[in-house]
Enzyme design. Structure first.
Site, PDB file in Angstrom:
ATOM      1  N   TYR A   1       0.839  -1.177   0.020  1.00 32.28           N
ATOM      2  CA  TYR A   1       0.006   0.110   0.019  1.00 32.28           C
ATOM      3  C   TYR A   1       0.762   1.234   0.057  1.00 32.28           C
ATOM      4  O   TYR A   1       1.924   1.381   0.908  1.00 32.28           O
ATOM      5  CB  TYR A   1      -0.954   0.094   1.341  1.00 32.28           C
ATOM      6  CG  TYR A   1      -1.915   0.837   1.023  1.00 32.28           C
ATOM      7  CD1 TYR A   1      -3.246   0.906   0.499  1.00 32.28           C
ATOM      8  CD2 TYR A   1      -1.643   2.529   1.395  1.00 32.28           C
ATOM      9  CE1 TYR A   1      -4.029   1.826   0.326  1.00 32.28           C
ATOM     10  CE2 TYR A   1      -2.509   3.341   1.248  1.00 32.28           C
ATOM     11  CZ  TYR A   1      -3.685   3.429   0.510  1.00 32.28           C
ATOM     12  OH  TYR A   1      -4.507   4.283   0.590  1.00 32.28           O
TER      13      TYR A   1
ATOM     14  N   ASN B   1      -3.751   5.779   5.989  1.00 31.38           N
ATOM     15  CA  ASN B   1      -4.655   6.490   6.956  1.00 31.38           C
ATOM     16  C   ASN B   1      -5.445   5.822   7.766  1.00 31.38           C
ATOM     17  O   ASN B   1      -5.221   4.317   7.912  1.00 31.38           O
ATOM     18  CB  ASN B   1      -5.357   7.548   6.232  1.00 31.38           C
ATOM     19  CG  ASN B   1      -6.402   6.823   5.283  1.00 31.38           C
ATOM     20  OD1 ASN B   1      -6.700   6.068   5.663  1.00 31.38           O
ATOM     21  ND2 ASN B   1      -6.996   7.662   4.442  1.00 31.38           N
TER      22      ASN B   1
ATOM     23  N   SER C   1       5.766   9.289  13.456  1.00 34.20           N
ATOM     24  CA  SER C   1       7.267   9.141  13.673  1.00 34.20           C
ATOM     25  C   SER C   1       8.005   9.551  14.987  1.00 34.20           C
ATOM     26  O   SER C   1       7.314  10.706  15.433  1.00 34.20           O
ATOM     27  CB  SER C   1       8.006   9.695  12.324  1.00 34.20           C
ATOM     28  OG  SER C   1       9.315   9.035  12.139  1.00 34.20           O
TER      29      SER C   1
ATOM     30  N   HIS D   1       7.418  15.947   9.423  1.00 36.37           N
ATOM     31  CA  HIS D   1       6.703  14.817   8.732  1.00 36.37           C
ATOM     32  C   HIS D   1       5.002  14.896   9.282  1.00 36.37           C
ATOM     33  O   HIS D   1       4.453  14.746   8.279  1.00 36.37           O
ATOM     34  CB  HIS D   1       7.005  13.462   9.426  1.00 36.37           C
ATOM     35  CG  HIS D   1       8.036  12.748   8.702  1.00 36.37           C
ATOM     36  ND1 HIS D   1       7.995  12.260   7.574  1.00 36.37           N
ATOM     37  CD2 HIS D   1       9.369  12.615   9.149  1.00 36.37           C
ATOM     38  CE1 HIS D   1       9.080  11.596   7.121  1.00 36.37           C
ATOM     39  NE2 HIS D   1      10.068  11.818   8.165  1.00 36.37           N
TER      40      HIS D   1
ATOM     41  N   GLU E   1      11.681   5.005  17.934  1.00 36.09           N
ATOM     42  CA  GLU E   1      11.729   4.673  16.631  1.00 36.09           C
ATOM     43  C   GLU E   1      13.303   4.743  16.168  1.00 36.09           C
ATOM     44  O   GLU E   1      13.845   4.073  15.671  1.00 36.09           O
ATOM     45  CB  GLU E   1      10.726   5.293  15.651  1.00 36.09           C
ATOM     46  CG  GLU E   1      10.806   4.927  14.230  1.00 36.09           C
ATOM     47  CD  GLU E   1       9.876   5.540  13.422  1.00 36.09           C
ATOM     48  OE1 GLU E   1       9.418   6.681  13.802  1.00 36.09           O
ATOM     49  OE2 GLU E   1       9.722   5.190  12.421  1.00 36.09           O
TER      50      GLU E   1
ATOM     51  N   ASP F   1      16.735   7.355   6.530  1.00 30.51           N
ATOM     52  CA  ASP F   1      15.433   7.404   5.654  1.00 30.51           C
ATOM     53  C   ASP F   1      15.533   7.066   4.128  1.00 30.51           C
ATOM     54  O   ASP F   1      14.806   6.675   3.582  1.00 30.51           O
ATOM     55  CB  ASP F   1      14.986   8.944   5.867  1.00 30.51           C
ATOM     56  CG  ASP F   1      14.188   9.259   6.956  1.00 30.51           C
ATOM     57  OD1 ASP F   1      14.238   8.338   8.052  1.00 30.51           O
ATOM     58  OD2 ASP F   1      14.273  10.419   7.271  1.00 30.51           O
TER      59      ASP F   1
ATOM     60  N   GLU G   1      -2.481 -35.412  30.105  1.00 36.68           N
ATOM     61  CA  GLU G   1      -3.290 -34.470  29.633  1.00 36.68           C
ATOM     62  C   GLU G   1      -4.718 -34.908  28.921  1.00 36.68           C
ATOM     63  O   GLU G   1      -5.547 -34.048  28.381  1.00 36.68           O
ATOM     64  CB  GLU G   1      -2.442 -33.678  28.212  1.00 36.68           C
ATOM     65  CG  GLU G   1      -1.076 -33.104  28.674  1.00 36.68           C
ATOM     66  CD  GLU G   1      -0.675 -32.047  27.483  1.00 36.68           C
ATOM     67  OE1 GLU G   1      -1.085 -32.299  26.497  1.00 36.68           O
ATOM     68  OE2 GLU G   1       0.403 -31.227  27.922  1.00 36.68           O
TER      69      GLU G   1
ATOM     70  N   HIS H   1      -4.160 -39.084  21.235  1.00 38.06           N
ATOM     71  CA  HIS H   1      -2.815 -38.783  20.959  1.00 38.06           C
ATOM     72  C   HIS H   1      -1.988 -39.914  21.291  1.00 38.06           C
ATOM     73  O   HIS H   1      -1.031 -40.275  20.619  1.00 38.06           O
ATOM     74  CB  HIS H   1      -2.471 -37.358  21.881  1.00 38.06           C
ATOM     75  CG  HIS H   1      -2.720 -36.320  21.103  1.00 38.06           C
ATOM     76  ND1 HIS H   1      -3.958 -35.817  20.843  1.00 38.06           N
ATOM     77  CD2 HIS H   1      -1.997 -35.087  20.814  1.00 38.06           C
ATOM     78  CE1 HIS H   1      -3.826 -34.885  20.632  1.00 38.06           C
ATOM     79  NE2 HIS H   1      -2.934 -34.321  20.525  1.00 38.06           N
TER      80      HIS H   1
END
Lengths: 430, 430
Positions: free
Chosen positions: A130, A214, A237, A262, A327, A361, A415, A420
């Site tokens: 995207y 968004n 950011s 930003h 970050e 960046d 169990e 099993h």
């Protein structure tokens, strides 16, 4: 003016904890609208995609087509300035080179009992990328998302990017070409995410969806998760610059503003042990703001979320650095290597005065998709690992089953899982 | 009787696609209730934890304490049968040995330009492990979740397990001791998840929460995601057994039932190229069901979700195997290694007739927490990687900044991020 917190103040811990707990995003409740859009795409496919694009992007896909054509991409490449193409190629090559080192290795071995074990990595078959439209339609983000997928061996890399009023950023097409994107569709929003997850007549579904967007895109990604994989949901950011007094205040101010420009909810934090230096940086921030095209955004970010942390000693303040879990972390100190071992939580670390975060960046080679909002405590930046998955392998012969079987039967017994136990016992005539 | 699909039928593709699209879970909408519980814990801490435990688990934590004491764990260990402890130790040691090979390696290098790059892995600081109560309170799951965390280097491993009517499975406490769990609290449900995420007076918050649970637990994990990390949300278990005719039908039937006994929405699929063999397996399933304590669950699973896929040729059917993307894949064929390269999507693969999937549940060494519901197309089983995170490292000197800076400035320019450009240019006197 940004917030200032002094470690020497008696109530520093309370204020610092409140600062950490502060939220920078209002999570919009768009789930209901997004659910309807997803249902629309599942029901009506291309028809719904065309209708939503008309409504949200004011574009007639029946005229332009849903797919971006090879001719359009060729034209974008031909029209791009050579300096830009070369910069994108340099970035692409450096990202590819760094990410190639992240390819995990298969492991197949036989243990002392003769049991064969293994871990085998395979690429995800297809990925949807995207890319936002408008001013946040960044060619660098196309490279950062598509190149690791290509390095991982993903065969089909599908890009969606909205074309509001019919406009596409041609450099996004150029970056897609350079990064080996296989298909591009001029659609965005929740409907594009739904198309990638469920498919339409034109867009074949993908297995995983990555990339920022968004609130609608984020909500759509959360809702289709399970049907497809998704990457992390990126928040605004942030940068933490740890700087001693032996820095040019203008350099540090520029770094803080690079983050602040930003987004009004981006966050820039300066940590220093020198109050005079801090004041000089703050003055430089105000000065540089005057000549900044995105001054409105940057000054809102600095005023509302910026912070200056005055600490007694930078090395002793590393626990605070780890609680912030930024970050981006710049260590603009004389000997950054001395601080490095004490840093545990950070998306990416930039060492020394000649490594501004901006290099990461674009052209550093490492990825700029990094964990935000303190999630570096538990997650990592985007990498080749996000485009592969591991299958474990186990192989026993009769001898190995005789050796391990009784313990498995015992655990199945306690169990309460009799079938099993039987599945092992029946092979051992037990 | 399970569903049978024949590849030779003209409408196989339609039916197979519908089979793949089938959902085995009704997703309960418990979000509103869970939100209230989370708010309660955030507001009232221990007081709310005590109140919810009284309401949902009929236990008075004011009498028993919230924390499970060392004396209680000691008592559980002392009371456990030696054979059980030894089986758990064998499982623990094999899980530890296999997972130790998954520890990622740091990478630090200098490229041709003199740029230093790196990836550094660090352990998550603390992890919360959710263990269900009642009949699904499995000691093996404690090992599968806690051992990889311990191998990763997580310092604080916190376990929560509900004690309905005051009852705890003592073997869960034994497994926790063996796996190095540091703290145990007798709480469960959404309130336990909220306590792990936000902390109370007694329970310090953790950084990531892992482990299976019911719809309330899953919803709570989704809602606290972001504040803390979470693992995948596990769906009902499934197995795909690919078997040629040269198998004992009873062995294969036992494997299908081992999966089916887990849950009425578990899924067992047999893929074979021999219709007579398939019928023999189905008869063996019916026969074995008669003597199975959990027959009701297993027969519901087999009736409602079981399937027999009759294909023309096993090797040629690998695309179908990849579309199913099973959590567990048994290759019960003469030469499983010949099929292996063609398998792309599977959580774990069990090779040959002497490797029943159950070995992987307990003592194989690989993890039994695996991607369900076709998510093996994009995700992996639990591993050490789920308990570490990667920080990227970048270091330039003046020469490297001169070499890379202009390209970064160009990309900042075309993206309209002037402060980004300035942060580089100012260091180069540009």
């Amino acid at each position: 003016m940004a917030l200032t917190l002094r470690q020497s103040d008696h109530d520093f811990e309370t204020k610092f904890a409140a600062f950490l707990a502060g939220k920078r995003e209002v999570s919009e409740d768009v789930d209901r609208a997004v659910r309807e859009i997803i249902d629309g795409i599942r029901r009506d496919g291309d028809k719904a995609l065309i209708e939503y694009s008309r409504r949200f992007d004011r574009i007639d896909l029946e005229k332009t087509g849903i797919a971006v054509t090879k001719a359009e991409i060729d034209a974008a490449v031909a029209a791009a300035p050579q300096a830009t193409v070369e910069a994108l190629e340099l970035a692409r090559d450096r990202i590819r080179s760094h990410h190639s080192r992240q390819l995990p290795k298969d492991d197949r071995y036989t243990d002392a009992l003769g049991v064969e074990l293994g871990s085998r990595w395979t690429a995800i078959e297809s990925v949807g990328l995207y890319v936002p439209g408008g001013t946040a339609s960044y060619p660098s983000s196309v490279l950062m998302n598509a190149v690791p997928a290509q390095v991982a061996g993903v065969e089909r890399i599908v890009m969606v990017v909205p074309a509001p009023d019919g406009v596409l950023n041609p450099l996004v097409l150029v970056a897609a070409r350079l990064a080996g994107v296989s298909e591009i569709y001029r659609v965005g929003g929740a409907h594009a995410v739904a198309a990638l997850a469920y498919g339409t007549e034109t867009i074949k579904p993908v297995v995983k969806i990555v990339g920022p967007g968004n609130a609608y895109v984020a909500a759509a990604k959360r809702l289709v998760f399970g049907t497809v994989g998704i990457d992390m949901i990126a928040g605004p950011s942030e940068v933490l610059v740890v700087a001693d007094r032996d820095n040019d205040p203008d350099w540090i101010a520029a770094d803080l503003l690079a983050q602040a420009e930003h987004d009004a909810v981006a966050q820039s934090i300066l940590m220093t042990d020198d109050e005079d230096f801090a004041r000089s940086v703050e003055e430089a921030v105000e000065r540089q703001l005057r000549s900044l095209p995105r001054a409105e955004t940057a000054s809102a970010s600095w005023r509302d979320f910026g912070a200056v942390l005055l600490v007694k000693d930078l090395e002793a303040a590393l626990p605070l650095v780890n609680r912030i879990a930024a970050e981006h972390l710049e260590l603009a100190v004389a000997n950054p290597e001395a601080l490095l071992p004490g840093v545990r939580n950070a998306g990416a670390i930039f060492l020394g005065k000649y490594t501004p975060e901006v290099i990461g960046d674009y052209v550093g080679g490492s990825n700029h998709v990094l964990p935000t909002a303190r999630s570096a405590r538990f997650s990592s930046g985007l990498s080749v690992l996000d485009f592969v998955k591991r299958t474990s392998i186990l192989k026993l012969g009769p001898d190995q089953l005789r050796a391990l079987g009784p313990a498995a039967i015992e655990l199945a017994r306690v169990e309460g899982l009799d079938a099993h136990g039987r599945s092992v016992a029946i092979r051992l005539n037990l």
